[in-house]
Design an enzyme around this catalytic site. Structure first.
Site, short mmCIF file in Angstrom:
data_model
loop_
_atom_site.label_atom_id
_atom_site.label_comp_id
_atom_site.label_asym_id
_atom_site.label_seq_id
_atom_site.Cartn_x
_atom_site.Cartn_y
_atom_site.Cartn_z
N TYR B 44 -12.15 14.43 8.04
CA TYR B 44 -11.07 15.39 7.88
C TYR B 44 -11.16 16.51 8.91
O TYR B 44 -12.18 16.66 9.58
CB TYR B 44 -11.06 15.97 6.45
CG TYR B 44 -12.14 17.00 6.19
CD1 TYR B 44 -13.48 16.62 6.08
CD2 TYR B 44 -11.83 18.34 6.08
CE1 TYR B 44 -14.46 17.55 5.84
CE2 TYR B 44 -12.82 19.30 5.85
CZ TYR B 44 -14.13 18.90 5.74
OH TYR B 44 -15.11 19.83 5.52
N LYS B 159 -17.82 15.21 10.42
CA LYS B 159 -17.01 15.96 9.44
C LYS B 159 -16.41 14.99 8.44
O LYS B 159 -15.23 14.64 8.50
CB LYS B 159 -15.93 16.78 10.16
CG LYS B 159 -15.33 17.89 9.28
CD LYS B 159 -14.53 18.88 10.10
CE LYS B 159 -13.80 19.88 9.24
NZ LYS B 159 -14.70 20.94 8.71
N GLU B 192 -26.43 26.05 8.16
CA GLU B 192 -25.03 26.48 8.22
C GLU B 192 -24.57 26.77 6.80
O GLU B 192 -25.32 26.57 5.85
CB GLU B 192 -24.15 25.41 8.87
CG GLU B 192 -24.15 24.09 8.12
CD GLU B 192 -23.42 22.97 8.89
OE1 GLU B 192 -22.43 23.26 9.58
OE2 GLU B 192 -23.86 21.80 8.78
N LEU B 217 -22.54 20.91 11.67
CA LEU B 217 -21.20 20.58 12.14
C LEU B 217 -20.88 21.40 13.40
O LEU B 217 -21.10 22.61 13.41
CB LEU B 217 -20.18 20.92 11.05
CG LEU B 217 -18.79 20.35 11.37
CD1 LEU B 217 -18.75 18.88 11.08
CD2 LEU B 217 -17.73 21.08 10.59
#
Lengths: 298, 298
Positions: B44, B159, B192, B217
C-alpha cells in the site's frame, strides 16, 4: 418426485458465512475498510472435516480464543453458537471431506492503525471439499522440503493472517520444486514450516519436534499427534533440531490440519533416510487419525 | 439553476475505486478470498493531497513499484494510467486536502499460501478529506511517544499490509496516552514509529534519523525532509540512535505523509528538551512543505 422435493435436493452452490449471513461463495465479500484487509488485523483457523464432522474442534477453538486474546479481541458469540454456525456451513455445503476455513477480523472501521474496543469483530467461514485420494497419493509418495531463513516476527505463536512471510516462503518452495518451506532461525535450528509443523526421527526412532514455547504456532495436529504417540508408546522429544540434524535424520515429516502427518523424503535436495516415507510417520498418521476420529465421536 | 445543473453540483457520495470500477465508498468491497484479506499478500501507499494535488507522487510510486517487486508482483498498468486513475479518484471525491489510500493485493484466488504468476492484482483506491487545522493544532502542541520492543519481521523495508505488529504497538501507545509508538531493537536502538519515521536532534543541532539500509521503511516524507534540510544547510546524520539518546535529545520529531514533520515533546513520559516543539522540527516542517509543494507544481 415432486418439483419441490427435487428443488430441495438440487446440489446447492457453495455457501459462505460472512458477518451473520449465509451467502453464495462467489458473491461473499467484505468492505474495503475491513481491518483484516487493511492491517492483517485478524486471526484464523482451518478445520479438517471428515465424514461431515469437524476434526479436533475443541483444540482449534481453544487456539482461536488464545489468538484473539493475544491481539485484544474476544469471540463475538459463545463457543456453542459458533459451533452451531460452523456445523451449519458444513451442512449447507453438504461437505463430507474437506476444510472449514474460519477468519475473524477486528471489523470495518475508518482506517487508523489503533484498534479500539468499540470495533465489532467480523466472522467469515468458508467450506471446501478436498479430494482425499490426492492427499493419500501425496502421503504415499512423500514430499520435498526446502529450507529458508526465518525472518518472521516475534509472535509466531499467534495464528494471524499477517502471512506474507509464509506466502513468500511457500512460493519460493514451489518454484524450487518443493511442497513446503521449513524456516531456519539464526542459530541454524528449524522452527516450523510455512503452514505446517516440522518433525524428524533420529537414529533411535525418537520423533522430535520443536517445543511450542519457542516462537512457533502451537499446531493442533502436532498436539494430537504427540498425544497419540505418547499413548502408543512412541518415543517423542519436544526440542529444537538443526538443519544439519534434519539432513541426517532417519525420517522427517510435517503435520497440519490439512495434510495430517505427511512424510518428507527430501530436504534441500538431499534424500532423508532411504528416500521413502518412513515407518514412524506412517504409524503416527494412523495413530493421529484414530485419536482425532475418537475425539470427534459424539 | 436547472435541475440538471443542480444535480451536477450536488455533493457526491464518497467514491472508491476497486478493480476497475468507481463505487460508492460504503458499497465498495472485495471478495472474501482476496489474498490481501487472507494472507496480507498486498502492499500500500498513502498520498497526502493538498490543493487537490498529490504530494510526492513520484517517490511514492517508486516505492510502490519497489514493494511490488520485493514480493514478486508488478504494476498491472502503466504508471501513467495509474496516475490518471488516482487523479480521477481525487476529482470524484472533490478532495482538496486529505489522503489518497492505495492498496494493491495479489488478487482473488482459491486459498493456497503459494502465489502464482497467473494471479491478477487488484487495485483499491480511497480518498478521505482531513481537517488540516486539527493537524496544525497537534503540530503546535507536539505529541507524546512511547517505546516498545521491535518484534517485527526482517523485511520492514517493504510497505506491506502485514501490519498487525504496528496495530498492536499503536493501540498500546494510545492506551498509554501517547500518539505514536517507537520500536526499539534488541540493541536498544530506535528503528522507527508504528506508522512514522523517528528523528532526534542532538546538542549540536544535528537532525538524526536511522539509515534506511537498516530494516526500516524508506519513508517518502523522511526522504523529502532530508533533501530539503540538506538544501537549506541543516546538519543531518543518517544513523541509528538509542532510546537513551532520544531521552536526552534536544528535540525529537516524527515524519509521515499524513502528518508531515510532527514534533515529539515526550518519550515514555520524559520531557524532551524543554517539553515544547523545537526550532529544528518547526523549520524542517516549513522546508519539507515548500519542497513538497515545489515538486508537485505542474
Amino acid at each position: 418426485m415432486t418439483v419441490r422435493a427435487k428443488a430441495r435436493r438440487a446440489p446447492p452452490g457453495r455457501v459462505a458465512y460472512v458477518d451473520g449471513r449465509y451467502l453464495l461463495h462467489g458473491m461473499a465479500s467484505v468492505h474495503i475498510e475491513d481491518r483484516g484487509l487493511q492491517f492483517a488485523d485478524s486471526v484464523y483457523e482451518v478445520f479438517f472435516v471428515s465424514d461431515g464432522k469437524l476434526m479436533d474442534e475443541a483444540p482449534h477453538l481453544d487456539r482461536l480464543e488464545r489468538s484473539l486474546d493475544a491481539i485484544g479481541m474476544k469471540l463475538p458469540m459463545t463457543r456453542k453458537a459458533l459451533g452451531l454456525i460452523m456445523q451449519e456451513v458444513v451442512r449447507r455445503n453438504r461437505l463430507t471431506t474437506g476444510f472449514l476455513y474460519l477468519q475473524m477480523t477486528r471489523g470495518v472501521a475508518p482506517r487508523d492503525h489503533a484498534a479500539t474496543d468499540a470495533m465489532r469483530p467480523l466472522l467469515i467461514l468458508t467450506a471446501k471439499p478436498v479430494n482425499s485420494q490426492a492427499i493419500e497419493t501425496r502421503r504415499a509418495a512423500g514430499v520435498a522440503v526446502v529450507t529458508t531463513d526465518d525472518i518472521r516476527w516475534g509472535r509466531c505463536d499467534i495464528k494471524t493472517t499477517a502471512l506474507l512471510p509464509n506466502v513468500l516462503a511457500k512460493t519460493e518452495a514451489r518454484k524450487r520444486g518443493a511442497y513446503e518451506a521449513w524456516f531456519v532461525d539464526r542459530d541454524g535450528m528449524v522452527t516450523e514450516g510455512s503452514s505446517t509443523n516440522a518433525w524428524i526421527v533420529d537414529g533411535n526412532g525418537v520423533a522430535i519436534t520443536r517445543s511450542i514455547s519457542d516462537n512457533i504456532l502451537p499446531g493442533v495436529t502436532r498436539r494430537v499427534a504427540l498425544d497419540a504417540a505418547t499413548a502408543a508408546g512412541v518415543k517423542i522429544e519436544e526440542r529444537a533440531f538443526s538443519r544439519d540434524e534434519a539432513y541426517g535424520a532417519r525420517e522427517a515429516f510435517l503435520t497440519s490440519a490439512t495434510g495430517g502427518v505427511m512424510p518428507v523424503i527430501r530436504i534441500d535436495g538431499k534424500s532423508i533416510g532411504d528416500g521413502e516415507p518412513g515407518p514412524v510417520a506412517t504409524r503416527l498418521q494412523a495413530l493421529y487419525r484414530a485419536l482425532s476420529a475418537a475425539n470427534a465421536a459424539p
